[in-house]
Design an enzyme around this catalytic site. Structure first.
Site, short mmCIF file in Angstrom:
data_model
loop_
_atom_site.label_atom_id
_atom_site.label_comp_id
_atom_site.label_asym_id
_atom_site.label_seq_id
_atom_site.Cartn_x
_atom_site.Cartn_y
_atom_site.Cartn_z
N GLU A 51 -0.57 -19.93 -69.39
CA GLU A 51 -0.24 -19.30 -68.11
C GLU A 51 -0.31 -20.29 -66.96
O GLU A 51 -0.88 -20.01 -65.90
CB GLU A 51 -1.18 -18.11 -67.85
CG GLU A 51 -1.04 -17.03 -68.90
CD GLU A 51 -1.84 -15.77 -68.61
OE1 GLU A 51 -2.58 -15.73 -67.62
OE2 GLU A 51 -1.71 -14.81 -69.39
N GLU B 140 -0.88 -14.23 -76.60
CA GLU B 140 -2.11 -13.58 -76.12
C GLU B 140 -1.79 -12.10 -75.95
O GLU B 140 -0.79 -11.76 -75.31
CB GLU B 140 -2.54 -14.21 -74.80
CG GLU B 140 -3.92 -13.81 -74.37
CD GLU B 140 -4.37 -14.57 -73.13
OE1 GLU B 140 -4.23 -15.82 -73.08
OE2 GLU B 140 -4.82 -13.91 -72.19
C1 GAL Z 1 -4.97 -13.89 -69.45
C2 GAL Z 1 -5.52 -15.30 -69.51
C3 GAL Z 1 -6.87 -15.34 -70.18
C4 GAL Z 1 -7.75 -14.25 -69.65
C5 GAL Z 1 -7.07 -12.93 -69.86
C6 GAL Z 1 -7.89 -11.75 -69.47
O1 GAL Z 1 -3.96 -13.73 -68.54
O2 GAL Z 1 -4.64 -16.13 -70.19
O3 GAL Z 1 -7.46 -16.59 -69.98
O4 GAL Z 1 -7.96 -14.49 -68.31
O5 GAL Z 1 -5.88 -12.92 -69.12
O6 GAL Z 1 -7.16 -10.58 -69.64
#
Ligand code: GAL
Length: 835
Positions: free
Chosen positions: A434, A510
């Site tokens: 991100e 993710e």
């Molecule tokens: C994502 C990020 C992670 C964590 C997660 C929490 O956007 O890549 O590091 O912050 O959100 O939901």
């Protein structure tokens, strides 16, 4: 084969390789005999500096995990744009409320056995030092490495004393506030190695094994070995490949003149190879002896696996020719109550839990892992996606990695890739998470620069990037240039991304970010984004997520319904220190995340069984929630969920049927969960009977209302550990009633004492709002449970953990320890990886 020996005093010897009466390579771990000081000190690098007043410590060491927690530690006033925030607010607990910021110094004396000036090369290798490490040997700076997560090494030969004795090593570390979005840890939190070689030698990470051809009948193994200090000389390389039993399965001898830094290449055939996979993690070792004339100058071992990985458009990821979708989790690097100080048995405990859930892959979010984790993944069978960065050249944190990116990114990538390119578990590189750069018009150039480093250093693995700004990356060419486009969340945009992108594939780099607190249930049960409660907890009905994220069910469906999805990496396998969303905006106390499938005490939450019901195909799952002890809810609607691998089940409350539920396509939740939404609570017995595909009774499970808490019960996850002064046993502590039912509302304060062949290490209860220190021998139960951890001493014997709480019968656990070398010990040094 033995991987590591540990001596007592200053240094611990690994592999003094003595052949023809001559030691050609020795490796040592610098674990004991360090002294530590928190704060800046004038002259601390100097040989004459008196560090007598400093604290004696053993490395790995995390200076911040001993706390205390405090709201004021690293308060960050920031708008988290990735989470859609537009206005800056005060974030508490973002880095765990722990005192990681500031300067810290470490010092120790070391001898280099067998050192002779002009004849040996001596290297110090750090698996990671948090952060901005300046290394001094005998008062002179040997190297600087800013990124706290990466491994680095420096040749210190010319800084040593003439006889190699009594060298002073000093390390200065500095963590700036606002340098992280989670708890980064602090100090020499990973291992430090001393490597002694001949002048002609294989440098650190100087071998590269690939398997260009893999079939059931034969595999071709290509071994590249860099030989330093031998330019222009004729070198003979004798290589054996050994299987796990130590039998030689291939042998080759080649001779060639070394041209500068061009590696020596050998090809070997392995007949009937045992292929590496998560289900059968078979390993081989290449052992090379290097001769100049008749003189042996080095002997190097490289552990590897034989396996083939392919990414195919409109198909996905193939391992050894078989299509599979990642059933992965993202993890941060901390080990909960142990902080970030690396510990092999803690990692093994985590991976054992994930394995049983059916997880087959790990993403090291968002940084380079400890080598011990990668070696364990090789051995236990997990695929890995290794990721270096959370920031490129644009900041997420005021003092984040962007400060170093331009100067250091390539060097950091090279170290990461060379460090882990021989590990068969590593199947993909990610170049970032991100990163705000994704939306800059020329952001694709940076992505391309990093991807090309991967392709140059390791052409065998595909490259991805975790992207969250879907509109940007679909428009600006960023997503299109990656080998594998990875989306973070945004399940609703998968189809559009697939249609627009040229790769004809999509990875859930993710997913989910569902939040829950183990054993806490909120009513009424409803799907909610960013739900906040006065107790700062989230509901374990697994219906709550963050505004940018979703529930597990969405991701299951994406994997099942589209042939072009490659599976997922769930955020996260384990709760971690810091990032306590949705309680991150001035909602102290809050020291840890709630995203974990497993809590900070390594206790599975209900969600664990939801994933297990789909992912673990080798075992059945039948799990009921919530608990059934609700003194204030008699007569109230108290929904019951069952996470199960069976298609249908019937629920009974005190023998009265609540009806049969069958998994269906009525909604995503109905597809993956059995839910009885109208159950009215009455104390007694909740029973579920599950039916198989043929409609036959397959299994049943019962949960009973707990009576008065009666005693503490201690259940060790390991009843036997190695007596090496490092190994840990995780012991679950529960309050139960006279009948042995868990008392899920009990929050008794438990105090611990340890007798015998070990010490008390830490405890955790998984409560994100708890400010009790992990290392103190007392902690409150949360949801009636906690985990205590004991550590072996170096003497064989029995460890007794005694747990007491007011009004409860005392509990006791016994763990035995012995010095027997485990079959294969992961980690602790490069040599373990290479044997
Ligand atoms: C994502 C990020 C992670 C964590 C997660 C929490 O956007 O890549 O590091 O912050 O959100 O939901």
């Amino acid at each position: 084969m033995m991987s590591v020996w540990h001596g007592l005093l200053l240094i611990c010897s690994v592999f003094p390789l003595s052949l023809q009466g001559q030691t050609v390579r020795s490796e040592y771990m610098l674990e004991k005999g360090w002294r530590f000081f928190k704060g800046e000190v004038e002259g601390a690098a100097s040989v004459r500096f008196d560090d007598d007043g400093w604290t004696p410590v053993t490395v790995p060491h995390d200076w911040a995990i001993y706390g205390p927690f405090d709201r004021s530690h690293d308060l960050q006033e920031v708008a988290v744009t990735q989470n859609g925030e537009k206005v800056a607010t005060v974030k508490t607990g973002r880095t765990g409320g722990l005192p990681y910021a500031g300067v810290g110094w470490y010092r120790r004396i070391f001898d280099v056995p067998g050192f002779r000036t002009g004849q040996k090369r001596v290297v110090l290798k750090f698996d990671g030092a948090m952060s901005e490490a300046r290394i001094y040997v005998n008062g002179r700076e040997a190297c600087f490495w800013p990124y706290g997560y990466n491994a680095f090494h420096c040749d210190v030969t010319d800084l040593l004393t003439a006889d190699g004795q009594r060298n002073t090593l000093a390390v200065r570390l500095e963590n700036k506030t606002q340098s992280s979005r989670w708890y980064p840890g602090a100090g020499l939190y990973r291992n430090v190695h001393l490597i002694v070689t001949e002048k002609i030698h294989v440098p650190v990470w100087g071998t590269y094994v690939t398997t260009p051809f893999v079939s059931d009948s034969v595999a071709s193994v290509r071994l590249e070995t860099t030989v330093a200090g031998a330019s222009g000389q004729q070198v003979r390389m004798v290589t054996d490949i050994l299987d796990e039993e130590g039998a030689v399965v291939a042998h080759r001898e080649n001779e060639q003149k070394i041209n500068y830094d061009k590696p020596f290449v050998q090809h070997l055939d392995v007949r009937n190879p045992s292929l590496w996979s998560p289900e059968g993690p078979k390993l081989y070792t290449a052992v090379s002896q290097i001769y100049v004339g008749d003189k042996l100058v080095d002997r190097i071992s490289t552990r590897f696996g034989i396996r083939e990985i392919r990414v195919v458009a409109d198909r996905g990821f193939l391992l050894n020719g078989k299509l599979r979708k990642f059933q992965g989790v993202c993890n941060h690097h901390d080990l909960g109550p142990l902080g970030t100080a690396i510990n092999v048995s803690a990692l093994r405990h985590q991976l054992t839990l994930l394995k049983d859930m059916g997880c087959d892959a790990i993403r090291t979010a968002h940084n380079m892992p400890a080598p011990e984790l990668v070696e364990l993944c090789d051995e236990m069978g997990f695929m890995m996606m290794i990721e270096p960065f959370d920031e490129w050249d644009i900041a997420k944190c005021a003092n984040g990695y962007h400060r170093f990116f331009d100067e250091w990114a390539e060097r950091d990538m090279i170290n990461m890739i060379r460090h882990f390119r021989n590990n068969p578990s590593v199947v993909m590189w990610s170049i970032g998470n991100e990163v705000p750069t994704q939306c800059r018009p020329d952001g694709y150039r940076v992505a391309s620069f990093l991807q090309e480093i991967c392709h140059r250093e390791d052409p065998t693995r595909p490259v991805t990037c975790g992207m969250d700004q879907v509109s940007c990356v679909l428009e600006n060419g960023f997503a299109a240039l990656l080998d594998v486009p990875g989306l973070n969340y945004r399940a609703h945009r998968y189809e559009e991304a697939y249609a627009k992108l040229p790769q004809n594939l999509l990875l859930g780099s993710e997913t989910s970010s569902t939040v829950s607190s183990r054993g806490i249930y909120k009513f009424p049960v409803q799907k909610r984004a960013d739900a906040l409660y006065p107790d700062h907890q989230s509901s374990s009905y697994d219906m709550e997520h963050c505004s940018w994220s979703n529930l597990p069910d969405d991701d299951f469906a994406l994997a099942e319904d589209h042939h072009w999805t490659m599976g997922q990496f769930v955020w996260t396998g384990f709760d971690y220190l810091g990032e306590p969303s949705p309680y991150d905006t001035d909602a102290w106390p809050n020291h840890s995340s709630m995203f974990g499938i497993i809590d900070l005490a390594s206790i599975p939450k209900d969600r664990y069984y939801l994933y297990r019901s789909l992912w673990n195909k080798g075992a059945s799952t039948l799990h009921i929630l919530p608990h059934w002890t609700w003194p204030d809810r008699t007569g109230e609607v108290t929904p019951v969920f069952v996470y199960t691998s069976y298609p249908r089940a019937e629920l009974f409350v005190n023998g009265k049927s609540q009806g049969v539920q069958t998994k269906s396509k009525a909604s995503l939740q109905h597809r993956y969960r059995l839910m009885w939404m109208d159950v009215r609570y009455e104390p007694g017995e909740l029973k579920v009977i599950a039916y198989d595909d043929q409609g036959k009774v397959a299994e049943e499970k019962v949960v009973r209302t707990a009576g008065k808490p009666y005693k503490l019960v201690l259940e060790p996850a390991q009843d036997h550990i190695t007596a090496d002064g490092r190994s840990l046993a995780y012991i679950r502590v529960k309050a139960v009633d006279r009948e042995g039912n868990l008392c899920p509302l009990d929050t008794s304060l438990v105090t611990f004492s340890v007798k015998g062949a070990g010490t008390y290490k830490a405890a955790a209860n998984g409560d994100p709002t708890s400010l009790e220190m992990f290392h103190m021998p007392k902690m409150r139960l949360f949801g009636g449970q906690l985990t205590a951890i004991v550590q072996s001493s170096e003497t064989e014997g029995v460890i007794r953990l005694i747990a007491k709480a007011k009004g409860l019968k005392t509990g006791e656990a016994i763990v035995s320890t012995d010095t027997a070398e485990p079959r294969r010990t992961a980690g602790t040094s490069e040599s373990a990886a290479s044997l």
